[in-house]
Motif scaffolding. Structure first.
Motif, PDB file in Angstrom:
ATOM      1  N   ASP A  46      76.557 -17.739  24.177  1.00  0.00           N
ATOM      2  CA  ASP A  46      76.013 -18.770  24.280  1.00  0.00           C
ATOM      3  C   ASP A  46      76.947 -19.891  24.947  1.00  0.00           C
ATOM      4  OD1 ASP A  46      73.667 -18.036  22.959  1.00  0.00           O
ATOM      5  OD2 ASP A  46      74.319 -18.842  20.868  1.00  0.00           O
ATOM      6  N   GLU A  47      78.166 -19.646  24.935  1.00  0.00           N
ATOM      7  CA  GLU A  47      79.248 -20.532  25.601  1.00  0.00           C
ATOM      8  C   GLU A  47      79.047 -20.203  27.176  1.00  0.00           C
ATOM      9  OE1 GLU A  47      83.708 -20.127  25.292  1.00  0.00           O
ATOM     10  OE2 GLU A  47      83.085 -21.424  23.571  1.00  0.00           O
ATOM     11  N   ALA A  48      79.094 -18.895  27.469  1.00  0.00           N
ATOM     12  CA  ALA A  48      78.994 -18.643  28.871  1.00  0.00           C
ATOM     13  C   ALA A  48      77.738 -19.243  29.492  1.00  0.00           C
ATOM     14  CB  ALA A  48      79.036 -17.332  28.891  1.00  0.00           C
ATOM     15  N   ALA A  49      76.579 -19.410  28.833  1.00  0.00           N
ATOM     16  CA  ALA A  49      75.192 -19.887  29.208  1.00  0.00           C
ATOM     17  C   ALA A  49      75.531 -21.602  29.629  1.00  0.00           C
ATOM     18  CB  ALA A  49      74.190 -19.342  28.159  1.00  0.00           C
ATOM     19  N   ALA A  50      76.356 -21.960  28.341  1.00  0.00           N
ATOM     20  CA  ALA A  50      76.423 -23.527  28.589  1.00  0.00           C
ATOM     21  C   ALA A  50      77.400 -23.814  29.842  1.00  0.00           C
ATOM     22  CB  ALA A  50      77.102 -24.078  27.211  1.00  0.00           C
ATOM     23  N   VAL A  51      78.374 -23.031  30.013  1.00  0.00           N
ATOM     24  CA  VAL A  51      79.321 -23.312  30.960  1.00  0.00           C
ATOM     25  C   VAL A  51      78.521 -22.993  32.268  1.00  0.00           C
ATOM     26  CG1 VAL A  51      81.419 -22.535  32.231  1.00  0.00           C
ATOM     27  CG2 VAL A  51      81.304 -22.653  29.711  1.00  0.00           C
ATOM     28  N   GLN A  52      77.744 -21.969  32.342  1.00  0.00           N
ATOM     29  CA  GLN A  52      76.833 -21.681  33.558  1.00  0.00           C
ATOM     30  C   GLN A  52      75.913 -22.808  33.925  1.00  0.00           C
ATOM     31  OE1 GLN A  52      76.785 -18.470  35.682  1.00  0.00           O
ATOM     32  NE2 GLN A  52      76.382 -20.321  36.791  1.00  0.00           N
ATOM     33  N   ALA A  53      75.265 -23.371  32.872  1.00  0.00           N
ATOM     34  CA  ALA A  53      74.550 -24.524  33.262  1.00  0.00           C
ATOM     35  C   ALA A  53      74.945 -25.682  33.768  1.00  0.00           C
ATOM     36  CB  ALA A  53      73.638 -25.092  31.734  1.00  0.00           C
ATOM     37  N   VAL A  54      76.402 -25.927  33.163  1.00  0.00           N
ATOM     38  CA  VAL A  54      77.253 -27.209  33.644  1.00  0.00           C
ATOM     39  C   VAL A  54      77.781 -26.613  35.335  1.00  0.00           C
ATOM     40  CG1 VAL A  54      79.409 -28.151  33.850  1.00  0.00           C
ATOM     41  CG2 VAL A  54      78.112 -27.679  31.518  1.00  0.00           C
ATOM     42  N   ALA A  55      78.048 -25.246  35.706  1.00  0.00           N
ATOM     43  CA  ALA A  55      78.280 -25.044  37.005  1.00  0.00           C
ATOM     44  C   ALA A  55      77.232 -25.176  38.048  1.00  0.00           C
ATOM     45  CB  ALA A  55      78.809 -23.587  36.996  1.00  0.00           C
ATOM     46  N   ASP A  56      76.054 -24.685  37.482  1.00  0.00           N
ATOM     47  CA  ASP A  56      74.757 -25.112  38.229  1.00  0.00           C
ATOM     48  C   ASP A  56      74.418 -26.407  38.521  1.00  0.00           C
ATOM     49  OD1 ASP A  56      74.473 -22.313  38.247  1.00  0.00           O
ATOM     50  OD2 ASP A  56      73.143 -22.215  36.618  1.00  0.00           O
ATOM     51  N   ARG A  57      74.562 -27.234  37.717  1.00  0.00           N
ATOM     52  CA  ARG A  57      74.460 -28.638  37.813  1.00  0.00           C
ATOM     53  C   ARG A  57      75.620 -29.121  38.835  1.00  0.00           C
ATOM     54  NH1 ARG A  57      71.598 -32.378  34.870  1.00  0.00           N
ATOM     55  NH2 ARG A  57      70.271 -30.630  34.360  1.00  0.00           N
ATOM     56  N   ALA A  58      76.691 -28.768  38.649  1.00  0.00           N
ATOM     57  CA  ALA A  58      77.884 -29.247  39.514  1.00  0.00           C
ATOM     58  C   ALA A  58      77.921 -28.677  40.774  1.00  0.00           C
ATOM     59  CB  ALA A  58      79.037 -28.774  38.733  1.00  0.00           C
ATOM     60  N   ALA A  59      77.243 -27.504  40.844  1.00  0.00           N
ATOM     61  CA  ALA A  59      77.260 -26.779  42.371  1.00  0.00           C
ATOM     62  C   ALA A  59      76.413 -27.577  43.501  1.00  0.00           C
ATOM     63  CB  ALA A  59      76.677 -25.306  42.003  1.00  0.00           C
ATOM     64  N   ARG A  60      75.332 -28.071  42.850  1.00  0.00           N
ATOM     65  CA  ARG A  60      74.742 -28.910  43.741  1.00  0.00           C
ATOM     66  C   ARG A  60      75.410 -30.095  44.411  1.00  0.00           C
ATOM     67  NH1 ARG A  60      70.659 -27.617  39.930  1.00  0.00           N
ATOM     68  NH2 ARG A  60      70.858 -29.376  38.714  1.00  0.00           N
ATOM     69  N   SER A  61      76.359 -30.643  43.411  1.00  0.00           N
ATOM     70  CA  SER A  61      76.961 -31.924  44.088  1.00  0.00           C
ATOM     71  C   SER A  61      78.162 -31.232  44.864  1.00  0.00           C
ATOM     72  CB  SER A  61      77.695 -32.684  42.836  1.00  0.00           C
ATOM     73  OG  SER A  61      76.657 -33.166  42.024  1.00  0.00           O
ATOM     74  N   ILE A  62      78.693 -30.100  44.677  1.00  0.00           N
ATOM     75  CA  ILE A  62      79.482 -29.632  45.377  1.00  0.00           C
ATOM     76  C   ILE A  62      79.086 -29.323  46.693  1.00  0.00           C
ATOM     77  CG2 ILE A  62      81.383 -27.630  45.668  1.00  0.00           C
ATOM     78  CD1 ILE A  62      81.622 -27.781  42.417  1.00  0.00           C
ATOM     79  N   ASP A  63      77.680 -28.662  46.810  1.00  0.00           N
ATOM     80  CA  ASP A  63      77.292 -28.266  48.059  1.00  0.00           C
ATOM     81  C   ASP A  63      77.023 -29.451  48.944  1.00  0.00           C
ATOM     82  OD1 ASP A  63      76.424 -26.237  49.706  1.00  0.00           O
ATOM     83  OD2 ASP A  63      74.487 -26.927  49.378  1.00  0.00           O
ATOM     84  N   ASP A  64      76.387 -30.491  48.230  1.00  0.00           N
ATOM     85  CA  ASP A  64      76.296 -31.755  48.965  1.00  0.00           C
ATOM     86  C   ASP A  64      77.743 -32.317  49.558  1.00  0.00           C
ATOM     87  OD1 ASP A  64      73.597 -31.740  48.464  1.00  0.00           O
ATOM     88  OD2 ASP A  64      73.848 -33.047  46.829  1.00  0.00           O
ATOM     89  N   ALA A  65      78.690 -32.410  48.825  1.00  0.00           N
ATOM     90  CA  ALA A  65      80.112 -32.696  49.491  1.00  0.00           C
ATOM     91  C   ALA A  65      80.438 -31.784  50.560  1.00  0.00           C
ATOM     92  CB  ALA A  65      80.984 -32.746  48.419  1.00  0.00           C
ATOM     93  N   ARG A  66      80.200 -30.605  50.248  1.00  0.00           N
ATOM     94  CA  ARG A  66      80.617 -29.679  51.273  1.00  0.00           C
ATOM     95  C   ARG A  66      79.852 -29.725  52.589  1.00  0.00           C
ATOM     96  NH1 ARG A  66      79.167 -23.703  52.657  1.00  0.00           N
ATOM     97  NH2 ARG A  66      77.377 -24.097  51.422  1.00  0.00           N
ATOM     98  N   ARG A  67      78.325 -29.990  52.589  1.00  0.00           N
ATOM     99  CA  ARG A  67      77.743 -29.908  53.693  1.00  0.00           C
ATOM    100  C   ARG A  67      78.194 -31.371  54.384  1.00  0.00           C
ATOM    101  NH1 ARG A  67      72.569 -27.215  54.044  1.00  0.00           N
ATOM    102  NH2 ARG A  67      72.661 -25.795  52.377  1.00  0.00           N
ATOM    103  N   HIS A  68      78.538 -32.400  53.406  1.00  0.00           N
ATOM    104  CA  HIS A  68      78.910 -33.914  54.221  1.00  0.00           C
ATOM    105  C   HIS A  68      80.061 -33.651  55.125  1.00  0.00           C
ATOM    106  CE1 HIS A  68      79.556 -38.114  54.381  1.00  0.00           C
ATOM    107  NE2 HIS A  68      80.674 -37.846  53.870  1.00  0.00           N
ATOM    108  N   ALA A  69      81.085 -32.822  54.450  1.00  0.00           N
ATOM    109  CA  ALA A  69      82.523 -32.662  55.093  1.00  0.00           C
ATOM    110  C   ALA A  69      82.133 -31.797  56.363  1.00  0.00           C
ATOM    111  CB  ALA A  69      83.305 -32.086  54.092  1.00  0.00           C
ATOM    112  N   LEU A  70      81.331 -30.849  56.141  1.00  0.00           N
ATOM    113  CA  LEU A  70      80.968 -29.891  57.423  1.00  0.00           C
ATOM    114  C   LEU A  70      80.517 -30.923  58.446  1.00  0.00           C
ATOM    115  CD1 LEU A  70      79.851 -26.616  56.019  1.00  0.00           C
ATOM    116  CD2 LEU A  70      82.005 -27.028  57.044  1.00  0.00           C
TER     117      LEU A  70
END
Length: 454
Positions: A195-219
């Motif tokens: 359950d804890e791993a699933a919670a961290v994965q959910a947070v990571a999935d939400r954060a990954a979209r912001s990280i990808d937006d920042a990565r694309r902006h930098a590129l």
């Protein structure tokens, strides 16, 4: 783990009535869903507050500490990496570590790891390498062992506890990995590892979209800067009787670079046409339009028309294409043999003239409409320019401030404190930029200085 943190994040430990097992299970499910939504809502508010890649990755690493781990690392794959499922090669995988954070009790371990901003190579058989190759979901409870960092050449040392490797996925593609170290000294959690791993994965999935937006902006910003640098070459070679120096300063990460440009066209009879312009807007489109304006201007200038007629021709040609952005432009035809300069302006700021031992003064030049409007009403004016005097052409980023009137901004040029034009032009430009440029420019800055050789 820390029971109070995990319980707050996952809803464990709530008193549940045992009279009806089905009701108890339903209530536990509702509490778990509520806690998960609360956790994701907090993650959305705290992660991705800017389009800066390093800041976004650091926000993710700090969010998971200390509720889920004692040490967190965020690594992003290089843009040229192949999508998940394709062979990445048999050698050690590498990713750039963007963020590395630790709880206060584990900060000593940071010295043995590759710091943030550097490339990290992982051992081929370690959990991080498997995650980078295969993606998948977070795998809980991997023993830290003697090589918990799994970095080649790192001195992370041994650790007791477990490592949680969480893939970062956005738009169906693996973009990086979140690595968590949970030491044995952490308080045991009442929540299962799954359950804890699933919670961290959910947070990571939400954060990954912001990280990808920042990565694309930098590129995109890097691409635009590289494009503009390729297009904005040094001004052409003037005659030997004219000395030139130039500067181009992008505005930084707060805004995409724009369409500022300068040029020098060598004409007959020892004359040189100086050009400075600014395409409205920012980004790749502005840089491409800048290249179009520059190419057309070189072609028209070769016909040896006076400056105001060059602007008319350029305005006529560019106004026929609705996709071309308007641009301001200032032309200065320098004639060293006659000690004079002929100006024509398409909505551009006035030039400045610096004399030996005298402060700069702004030259009066009639201002016509910007290029690309099709109005084409431009006038020429002649000013004296003697050997030793320095002509300064610039774009609005040098002087403009959002909080003040343009006249006050231009007056700043006249308070340069009697610079010494007799010295090297490069040193003069350094003095001008240091004295006039805003602390945080809102726009790109292009400056062109010219001096008649005596």
């Amino acid at each position: 783990m820390r029971s109070h943190d995990v319980s707050a994040g996952l809803g464990a430990g709530e008193p549940i009535a045992a009279a009806d097992p089905r009701s108890a299970r339903a209530l536990r499910g509702l509490l778990a869903d509520h806690a998960r939504l609360t956790l994701l809502d907090e993650a959305s508010r705290r992660i991705g507050t800017t389009l800066d890649l390093q800041a976004t990755c650091t926000e993710l690493a700090r969010f998971v500490l200390p509720r889920f781990a004692d040490l967190a690392s965020v690594e992003i794959m290089p843009p040229e990496a192949l999508p998940t499922g394709l062979t990445l090669g048999s050698g050690p995988l590498r990713a750039r570590r963007i963020a590395l954070e630790a709880a206060s009790a584990q900060r000593a371990r940071l010295s043995g790891l590759t710091p943030a901003g550097q490339w990290v190579r992982h051992r081929p058989d370690c959990p991080t390498s498997r995650c980078l190759r295969q993606g998948g979901d977070a795998h809980p409870g991997v023993d830290a062992g003697q090589d918990w960092s799994c970095e080649i050449g790192a001195g992370g040392g041994s650790a007791t506890g477990s490592v949680l490797i969480v893939p970062l996925r956005a738009r169906g593609q693996l973009i990086g990995v979140l690595s968590l170290l949970r030491t044995a000294t952490a308080t045991a959690s009442s929540v299962s590892a799954e359950d804890e791993a699933a919670a961290v994965q959910a947070v990571a999935d939400r954060a990954a979209r912001s990280i990808d937006d920042a990565r694309r902006h930098a590129l995109a910003q890097d691409l635009t800067i590289d494009l503009q640098r390729a297009l904005l070459a040094e001004p052409g070679n003037p005659h030997a009787n004219l000395e030139l120096a130039s500067r181009y300063l992008p505005s930084g990460t707060s805004a995409m670079v724009g369409g500022d440009w300068f040029e020098a066209v060598r004409l007959s009879f020892g004359r040189t046409l100086l050009v400075i312009g600014d395409v409205m807007g920012h980004g790749v489109e502005a840089a491409v339009d800048m290249s179009s304006y520059r190419t057309l201007l070189r072609y028209i200038a070769a016909t040896d028309l006076p400056p105001h007629r060059i602007l008319r021709q350029l305005d006529h040609l560019t106004s026929q294409n609705d996709a071309t952005r308007p641009a301001t432009c200032l032309l200065a035809l320098v004639e060293p043999a006659r000690h004079r300069c002929t100006f024509a302006s398409a909505g551009h700021l006035p030039p400045a003239l610096l004399g030996p031992g005298h402060p700069a003064r702004l030259l009066d030049v009639p201002t016509g409409p910007p290029l690309g409007t099709g109005l084409g009403d431009y006038q020429a004016v002649v000013h004296a320019m003697h050997p030793g005097q320095v002509l300064l052409l610039y774009t609005d980023g040098l002087v403009e401030r959002r909080t003040e009137d343009i006249d006050a901004s231009l007056a700043r040029l006249t308070r340069l404190g009697r610079p010494q034009p007799a010295g090297p032009l490069d040193e003069l430009l350094d003095h001008v930029l240091a004295a006039v440029t805003p602390g945080a420019p809102d726009d790109d800055i292009a400056v062109l200085a010219a001096r008649i050789q005596g």
